[in-house]
Design a protein around this motif. Structure first.
Motif, mmCIF file in Angstrom:
data_model
loop_
_atom_site.group_PDB
_atom_site.id
_atom_site.type_symbol
_atom_site.label_atom_id
_atom_site.label_comp_id
_atom_site.label_asym_id
_atom_site.label_seq_id
_atom_site.Cartn_x
_atom_site.Cartn_y
_atom_site.Cartn_z
ATOM 1 N N UNK A 219 12.286 -1.141 12.039
ATOM 2 C CA UNK A 219 11.198 -0.304 11.526
ATOM 3 C C UNK A 219 10.058 -1.135 10.960
ATOM 4 N N UNK A 220 8.882 -0.540 11.005
ATOM 5 C CA UNK A 220 7.692 -1.042 10.326
ATOM 6 C C UNK A 220 7.498 -0.212 9.064
ATOM 7 N N UNK A 221 6.982 -0.848 8.027
ATOM 8 C CA UNK A 221 6.741 -0.158 6.759
ATOM 9 C C UNK A 221 5.236 -0.165 6.479
ATOM 10 N N UNK A 222 4.686 1.013 6.191
ATOM 11 C CA UNK A 222 3.274 1.126 5.862
ATOM 12 C C UNK A 222 3.136 1.771 4.491
ATOM 13 N N UNK A 223 2.409 1.099 3.603
ATOM 14 C CA UNK A 223 2.082 1.643 2.295
ATOM 15 C C UNK A 223 0.635 2.104 2.304
ATOM 16 N N UNK A 224 0.393 3.343 1.895
ATOM 17 C CA UNK A 224 -0.943 3.926 2.046
ATOM 18 C C UNK A 224 -1.498 4.402 0.700
ATOM 19 N N UNK B 50 -14.331 10.171 3.811
ATOM 20 C CA UNK B 50 -15.718 9.779 4.105
ATOM 21 C C UNK B 50 -16.009 8.312 3.784
ATOM 22 N N UNK B 51 -15.106 7.637 3.048
ATOM 23 C CA UNK B 51 -15.330 6.237 2.674
ATOM 24 C C UNK B 51 -14.704 5.302 3.713
ATOM 25 N N UNK B 52 -15.247 4.097 3.874
ATOM 26 C CA UNK B 52 -14.670 3.143 4.825
ATOM 27 C C UNK B 52 -13.216 2.819 4.489
ATOM 28 N N UNK B 53 -12.399 2.678 5.521
ATOM 29 C CA UNK B 53 -10.967 2.404 5.344
ATOM 30 C C UNK B 53 -10.625 0.990 5.788
ATOM 31 N N UNK B 54 -9.460 0.528 5.354
ATOM 32 C CA UNK B 54 -9.090 -0.878 5.560
ATOM 33 C C UNK B 54 -7.584 -1.019 5.757
ATOM 34 N N UNK B 55 -7.191 -1.887 6.681
ATOM 35 C CA UNK B 55 -5.790 -2.286 6.855
ATOM 36 C C UNK B 55 -5.637 -3.762 6.524
ATOM 37 N N UNK B 56 -4.666 -4.064 5.672
ATOM 38 C CA UNK B 56 -4.212 -5.436 5.446
ATOM 39 C C UNK B 56 -2.824 -5.533 6.077
ATOM 40 N N UNK B 57 -2.722 -6.362 7.096
ATOM 41 C CA UNK B 57 -1.536 -6.394 7.963
ATOM 42 C C UNK B 57 -0.801 -7.721 7.832
ATOM 43 N N UNK C 64 -12.039 4.429 -0.402
ATOM 44 C CA UNK C 64 -11.545 4.592 0.959
ATOM 45 C C UNK C 64 -10.051 4.351 1.053
ATOM 46 N N UNK C 65 -9.490 4.723 2.184
ATOM 47 C CA UNK C 65 -8.070 4.517 2.439
ATOM 48 C C UNK C 65 -7.782 3.025 2.571
ATOM 49 N N UNK C 66 -6.712 2.568 1.914
ATOM 50 C CA UNK C 66 -6.234 1.192 2.058
ATOM 51 C C UNK C 66 -4.793 1.254 2.563
ATOM 52 N N UNK C 67 -4.559 0.580 3.665
ATOM 53 C CA UNK C 67 -3.260 0.625 4.319
ATOM 54 C C UNK C 67 -2.650 -0.775 4.355
ATOM 55 N N UNK C 68 -1.459 -0.907 3.813
ATOM 56 C CA UNK C 68 -0.723 -2.174 3.866
ATOM 57 C C UNK C 68 0.357 -2.041 4.934
ATOM 58 N N UNK C 69 0.251 -2.837 5.976
ATOM 59 C CA UNK C 69 1.220 -2.771 7.072
ATOM 60 C C UNK C 69 2.152 -3.979 7.043
ATOM 61 N N UNK C 70 3.456 -3.709 7.029
ATOM 62 C CA UNK C 70 4.486 -4.747 7.142
ATOM 63 C C UNK C 70 5.200 -4.506 8.463
#
Length: 424
Positions: free
Chosen positions: A82-87, A93-100, A159-165
């Protein structure tokens, strides 16, 4: 106000950096060799939950991704992985970002070549040792700590911040980042925190794996004159491919790859297996290779080049002309990635990083692949930025602690600048 907010966050990271280091040590102490990542995934789930993120588990499925143009098979089953995503949800409406970051690491074998415990997380001065310390558990934890610093101070990203593991970056990334993106976890900006020495990477080589199979004729060693030695015949192919590798190393140039890796393209003749018994003339030999190429070249062109070279090696040899070597393409396969460095997102990140570090941030490319390449299939910008690491994939791998702290500071400031923040 923004300048004061960023200063407050930078001070927090500096004052609490021991917490980040301890988290990296714990992560290194969790073995997570490709295919066996779940203990590390559970650790990241716990860390994301600790800071109040919504946690999603993404289980890859071959049928969902096998027809994607960026798909390459690792040969490993996906069941139970599995992959784990923390959101942090933020506002639409605000810019979003993924830190992977990837949780899988390569094997530390042979461990007798290490002077440190590969799973020890030992610290000596500015160096934190262990398999995956640099590639890339330090970057993974810097992602987490950057967001944690904001939230601990009551600073909420707009904005949305997404941490992807993610899993299996080391084996092509299909079950990891590609599966997450295909499931809809896509944002306006994407950073893979690979250990690129605080450089901003916007390009990487195309990569493909192939194997060449040569048949011989088995015979008893006491009657070897009646057989045909497949290993000997393979060396004709080996020598032709080695000459091609040397020719390409001298003649193929791409500035960003040369700047980032010291050479633009590589072809590695990685394994050679032949025969099954010292008293048998070997009836088969198999050579496995990795070939890299630049953005102006395509997979189709490289395939044609390799196959033509192998065919040339057989010319003039009666046995090989009657029993042509076979080329099989397998595993890693990706076109080169070349993100426009003038993209507004890349320029915005570069400015933030330079403000935090107080110096120019070099833009470079790499002759090895990474998961940021997948963003080009979703019309979103991506880049790579992370700490300094040495002996990656080798014995006594280590990451430089001060560079991890700098990475966390840059990412915290980037969240503020890119996503915006709302203070309590």
């Amino acid at each position: 106000m923004t300048a004061n907010t960023k200063k407050k966050v930078q001070n927090y990271i500096e004052e609490h950096k021991d917490e980040l280091v301890k988290a990296i040590v714990k992560a290194v102490q969790i073995p997570s060799v490709i295919g066996d990542e779940n203990a590390m995934a559970n650790y990241m789930k716990k860390k994301y939950e600790e800071i109040g993120l919504k946690v999603v588990e993404v289980y890859p499925e071959y049928e969902k991704i096998q027809n994607h143009p960026a798909f390459s098979s690792s040969g490993l089953p996906f069941e139970g992985r599995k992959n784990i995503i923390g959101i942090w949800e933020g506002k639409e409406e605000a810019p979003s970002l993924t830190l992977n970051g990837h949780i899988d690491v390569v094997s530390p074998e042979p461990v007798e070549n290490w002077t440190k415990d590969p799973w020890g997380g030992e610290i000596e001065g500015n160096k934190l040792y262990g398999r995956g310390s640099g590639d890339m558990k330090a970057g993974l934890m810097a992602n987490w700590f950057a967001l944690k610093a904001l939230l601990d101070l009551g600073i909420k990203p707009k904005g949305k911040v997404m941490l992807q593991s993610v899993i299996e970056e080391e084996a092509g990334g299909a079950g990891g980042t590609l599966s997450c993106l295909e499931d809809g976890y896509v944002t306006d900006g994407f950073i893979a925190t690979e250990p690129h020495a605080l450089r901003l990477t916007v390009a990487h080589a195309g990569v493909m794996y192939f194997r060449v199979r040569v048949l011989g004729k088995t015979a008893h060693a006491g009657m070897a004159h009646l057989g045909v030695n497949a290993i000997s015949k393979m060396y004709k192919v080996y020598n032709e491919l080695e000459e091609l590798a040397e020719k390409r190393a001298k003649g193929v140039y791409f500035e960003l790859f040369h700047k980032g890796s010291g050479q633009s393209v590589h072809m590695n003749l990685g394994t050679l297996k032949g025969g099954d018994w010292a008293s048998n003339v070997p009836g088969e030999a198999v050579l496995e290779c990795r070939v890299g190429f630049i953005p102006s070249e395509t997979r189709a062109e490289i395939k044609e080049l390799i196959e033509r070279t192998v065919q040339e090696a057989a010319k003039g040899d009666e046995w090989l002309e009657e029993h042509p070597p076979e080329v099989e393409w397998y595993g890693w396969t990706t076109e080169a990635w070349n993100q426009d460095p003038e993209d507004p997102y890349v320029k915005a990140f570069k400015k933030t990083a330079e403000d935090v570090l107080g110096r120019e941030v070099e833009i470079a490319g790499r002759a090895a692949g990474n998961d940021a390449r997948f963003t080009q299939y979703y019309d979103k910008p991506g880049l790579v930025f992370g700490p300094r690491c040495s002996n990656m994939h080798g014995p006594d791998e280590y990451v430089e602690i001060d560079s991890v702290i700098d990475t966390a500071k840059v990412f915290a400031a980037h969240i503020i600048d890119w996503c915006g923040v709302e203070e309590d």
